[in-house]
Scaffold this active site. Sequence first.
Site, short mmCIF file in Angstrom:
data_model
loop_
_atom_site.label_atom_id
_atom_site.label_comp_id
_atom_site.label_asym_id
_atom_site.label_seq_id
_atom_site.Cartn_x
_atom_site.Cartn_y
_atom_site.Cartn_z
N ASP A 67 0.76 -1.17 -0.04
CA ASP A 67 -0.08 -0.02 -0.01
C ASP A 67 0.93 1.20 0.06
O ASP A 67 2.09 1.38 0.19
CB ASP A 67 -0.86 -0.09 1.43
N ASN A 135 -7.54 -2.68 14.37
CA ASN A 135 -8.75 -3.04 14.28
C ASN A 135 -8.83 -4.27 13.09
O ASN A 135 -9.81 -4.48 12.76
CB ASN A 135 -9.51 -1.83 13.28
N HIS A 137 -7.38 -4.65 10.19
CA HIS A 137 -6.86 -4.42 8.87
C HIS A 137 -5.52 -5.13 8.49
O HIS A 137 -4.77 -5.23 9.15
CB HIS A 137 -6.83 -2.75 8.54
N GLU A 142 -9.61 -1.96 5.55
CA GLU A 142 -10.14 -1.66 6.58
C GLU A 142 -11.18 -2.25 7.27
O GLU A 142 -12.31 -3.02 6.28
CB GLU A 142 -10.66 -0.17 6.81
P1 PGA Z 1 2.28 -1.23 12.75
O1 PGA Z 1 1.17 -1.15 11.75
O2 PGA Z 1 3.32 -2.40 12.43
O3 PGA Z 1 2.77 0.07 12.65
O4 PGA Z 1 1.65 -1.40 14.01
C1 PGA Z 1 0.60 -2.54 11.08
C2 PGA Z 1 -0.48 -2.11 10.39
O5 PGA Z 1 -1.28 -0.97 10.45
O6 PGA Z 1 -0.95 -2.92 9.50
#
Ligand code: PGA
Length: 245
Positions: A67, A135, A137, A142
């Site tokens: 992404d 959450n 995702h 999302e």
């Molecule tokens: P993080 O993000 O590794 O910074 O916790 C993970 C994500 O949002 O996929």
Amino acid sequence: MRLICAKNYQDMSRKAANLISAQVILCPESVLGLATGSTPIGIYRQLISWYEKGDVDFSKAVSINLDEYCGLSPRDPQSYSCFMHQNFFDHINIDKKNTFVASGMGDFEANARELEEKVREGGAADLQLLGIGNNGHIAFNEASDHLIAVAHTEKLTESTINANARFFEKKEDVPTMAITMGMGDILAAKKVVLAATGLAKVPAIKGLIMDDVITTQNPSTMLKMHEDAVVVIDRELADAVGYRA
Ligand code: PGA
């Protein structure tokens, strides 16, 4: 789905890096699906250190990232393109022409189509690395009442914007949209490695590993349908969700 419980963040990083290096050593032309965020930084560090020792060679590998934020140029320090160069590509011998991070500038819908074309052109990833959002995702798919199979633009949820705010000076600077691979792109990968650490991930990981429910409200639960998904978490997170090996 297989669960690996590591001692701590460093051990989790080493175990996940082991799966990636094994993939590249056994098949140097592997297509790697790569992830950004704070979780994979230790994994990339470990891979860089093995590369420096001559244990793994990325010269034939191909990579495609999950992404990118909409509205950030690849030179913006907060862009995922910049993250990948700083934390991984600039330190290994991958051919930069064989790396792809979607553009976050210009026509976002066209950029999402280009990402989808890249996924199809290179074939499904041999190994897809994933983090997980608070959450649930994965990439920027999302939690919602529906999910999208192909690459698309996604409006980020308040929970994600708040979680990402720690990387920006002001909350207003956090992008509110992103270009992301779709769930179908991710599930098409031959092997998936999801790494998670930190107590903010408790609800998401609980839904992923502690029951058999699949729900679009926790997109990571789709991995329960994948034949070769490996979830690597640390002991603190395992204890917090009540997992006993
Ligand atoms: P993080 O993000 O590794 O910074 O916790 C993970 C994500 O949002 O996929």
